[in-house]
Each structure stands twice: as structure tokens, then as C-alpha cells.
Design a protein around this motif. Sequence first.
Motif, mmCIF file in Angstrom:
data_model
loop_
_atom_site.group_PDB
_atom_site.id
_atom_site.type_symbol
_atom_site.label_atom_id
_atom_site.label_comp_id
_atom_site.label_asym_id
_atom_site.label_seq_id
_atom_site.Cartn_x
_atom_site.Cartn_y
_atom_site.Cartn_z
ATOM 1 N N LYS A 134 0.833 -1.208 0.000
ATOM 2 C CA LYS A 134 0.000 0.000 0.000
ATOM 3 C C LYS A 134 0.866 1.256 0.000
ATOM 4 N N ALA A 135 2.005 1.201 0.705
ATOM 5 C CA ALA A 135 2.927 2.339 0.710
ATOM 6 C C ALA A 135 3.484 2.580 -0.688
ATOM 7 N N ALA A 136 3.780 1.491 -1.412
ATOM 8 C CA ALA A 136 4.250 1.621 -2.793
ATOM 9 C C ALA A 136 3.151 2.200 -3.681
ATOM 10 N N HIS A 137 1.919 1.763 -3.450
ATOM 11 C CA HIS A 137 0.777 2.305 -4.205
ATOM 12 C C HIS A 137 0.667 3.814 -3.991
ATOM 13 N N ARG A 138 0.804 4.260 -2.735
ATOM 14 C CA ARG A 138 0.716 5.690 -2.429
ATOM 15 C C ARG A 138 1.855 6.463 -3.085
ATOM 16 N N TYR A 139 3.043 5.870 -3.078
ATOM 17 C CA TYR A 139 4.200 6.529 -3.695
ATOM 18 C C TYR A 139 3.958 6.776 -5.177
ATOM 19 N N PHE A 140 3.533 5.756 -5.886
ATOM 20 C CA PHE A 140 3.285 5.918 -7.320
ATOM 21 C C PHE A 140 2.164 6.933 -7.572
ATOM 22 N N LYS A 141 1.139 6.910 -6.735
ATOM 23 C CA LYS A 141 0.035 7.856 -6.887
ATOM 24 C C LYS A 141 0.515 9.283 -6.679
ATOM 25 N N GLU A 142 1.345 9.491 -5.649
ATOM 26 C CA GLU A 142 1.894 10.819 -5.376
ATOM 27 C C GLU A 142 2.756 11.320 -6.525
ATOM 28 N N GLU A 143 3.454 10.395 -7.174
ATOM 29 C CA GLU A 143 4.335 10.754 -8.284
ATOM 30 C C GLU A 143 3.581 10.893 -9.603
ATOM 31 N N GLY A 144 2.282 10.630 -9.578
ATOM 32 C CA GLY A 144 1.476 10.731 -10.791
ATOM 33 C C GLY A 144 1.757 9.625 -11.789
ATOM 34 N N ILE A 145 2.201 8.472 -11.282
ATOM 35 C CA ILE A 145 2.553 7.338 -12.145
ATOM 36 C C ILE A 145 1.371 6.384 -12.228
ATOM 37 N N LEU A 146 0.818 6.251 -13.415
ATOM 38 C CA LEU A 146 -0.323 5.363 -13.652
ATOM 39 C C LEU A 146 0.106 4.298 -14.656
ATOM 40 N N PHE A 147 0.016 3.057 -14.268
ATOM 41 C CA PHE A 147 0.541 1.965 -15.094
ATOM 42 C C PHE A 147 -0.432 1.550 -16.193
ATOM 43 N N SER A 148 0.111 1.425 -17.389
ATOM 44 C CA SER A 148 -0.678 0.938 -18.519
ATOM 45 C C SER A 148 -0.502 -0.560 -18.711
ATOM 46 N N LYS A 149 0.615 -1.097 -18.212
ATOM 47 C CA LYS A 149 0.870 -2.538 -18.282
ATOM 48 C C LYS A 149 1.508 -3.003 -16.976
ATOM 49 N N VAL A 150 1.042 -4.134 -16.470
ATOM 50 C CA VAL A 150 1.555 -4.688 -15.212
ATOM 51 C C VAL A 150 1.896 -6.151 -15.420
ATOM 52 N N TYR A 151 3.064 -6.548 -14.932
ATOM 53 C CA TYR A 151 3.527 -7.932 -15.025
ATOM 54 C C TYR A 151 3.963 -8.398 -13.636
ATOM 55 N N ALA A 152 3.788 -9.696 -13.372
ATOM 56 C CA ALA A 152 4.200 -10.249 -12.088
ATOM 57 C C ALA A 152 4.676 -11.683 -12.281
ATOM 58 N N SER A 153 5.527 -12.103 -11.403
ATOM 59 C CA SER A 153 5.866 -13.512 -11.276
ATOM 60 C C SER A 153 4.583 -14.304 -11.057
ATOM 61 N N THR A 154 4.603 -15.573 -11.375
ATOM 62 C CA THR A 154 3.420 -16.414 -11.170
ATOM 63 C C THR A 154 3.197 -16.770 -9.704
#
Length: 205
Positions: free
Chosen positions: A38-58
Motif C-alpha cells: 500500500k505504501a508503494a501504491h501511495r508513492y506511485f500515486k503521489e508521483e502521478g505514475i499510472l501503469f498501462s501494463k503490469v507484469y508479475a511472477s506467477t
Amino acid sequence: MSKVFYLMRHGQTRFNAQSRIQGACDSPLTELGIEQAKAAHRYFKEEGILFSKVYASTQERACDTAEIVSGTSDYQRLKGLKEQDFGAFEGHQEYLNPHLFKDGSGYRHYFVAYGGESNVSVYERMEKTLTEIMEQADPSDCILVVSHGAAIGQFNANVAHNHLRIKSRFTNCCILKVAYESGKFRVLSGFNPVSRESLFEIPEE
């Protein structure tokens, strides 16, 4: 043209909290791990970073982190982003780990004899997977990739060009900002969204 993506580690898990070796095996995020994401989510939101593509390990811990951080369940799961397999050491206490080489080679080939992976196989599959992601991306894409500590460490040490001097450990939910151009990776910066600190020092000229 250079393309940029964010490469981050998952939040704290039950095995992390218990100091257990966790590679190919999996355990769920702890309450602290959820708060880290959630802290990482807040950081990206504060920086105005909105992801168009998301990838993750399985693996569950990476998938759950990706969903919390990005705010979406619309993402791709890729086996190439999985953590290093530690073979017969999986699930045992971390004090059983062998000596960690400080030259970026991790545990080298130690775990192969116990059914696990070498550091070379880890960074080669990370390089292949991340190259495929970035070759398919548009320069305008904003990309999040969620992986694991050893896998990211091997990528950083053996694949990416990194002129920055690390000043703190790559703990849960730490983030690397990475550029990709002409088949090459370059680390631009690193950040810990929990402590709100940079991971690197810029060396003096």
C-alpha cells in the motif's frame, strides 16, 4: 528510443517474517507486507505514475503485491520473473544458506547440486523475460514488473548497467526505475517507499 519500467520486489511474506528460505515455494503476504504494498501504491500515486501494463511472477506473493500496488487485477503472470529455486533448502531457516559472494554472483552454482538453480540461469531468464516485455512495449507505456529479491539482485548485478552506489538493502517492496534501449538495461534510480529513502548514492565525478 529509451523505454522505462519499474521493477519491484514483493511485500513481506510469512516465510520472510519467519526467516525461512523462500524461492520456488510460496507463502502469503503478512499484514506488514500488505501495508508495504500500500505504501508503494501511495508513492506511485503521489508521483502521478499510472501503469498501462503490469507484469508479475506467477507466485502468489508477487501477484498479490502487483494487484495492491497497481490497483488492478488486469495483469500478466510470467514464469520468467519467478524467484530463484533453492532446491532442497526451500522452507528451511535462512541461517542454513551458504556464503553469499559479494561480487554480484550470489550463491553461484551452489544450489544446483540440491535441485535448485544457479545464479546464471536466474539472471538469464530475467534478462530474456524483461527484454521480451520491453520489446513489445510502446515508448508511451508505463510498466510495472513485480518479482523477487534474488531474481532482481541477479538482474541488477549481471544484466543492468548500474553506475549508482547502493547504500541500503533491497528490502520488501523496494523499487528500481530501469531504462531499456537497443537491447540494454540501465538502472536510473532506486527507492524504498516504506522508509521513503533512495537506495543509491550518486558517485562523485
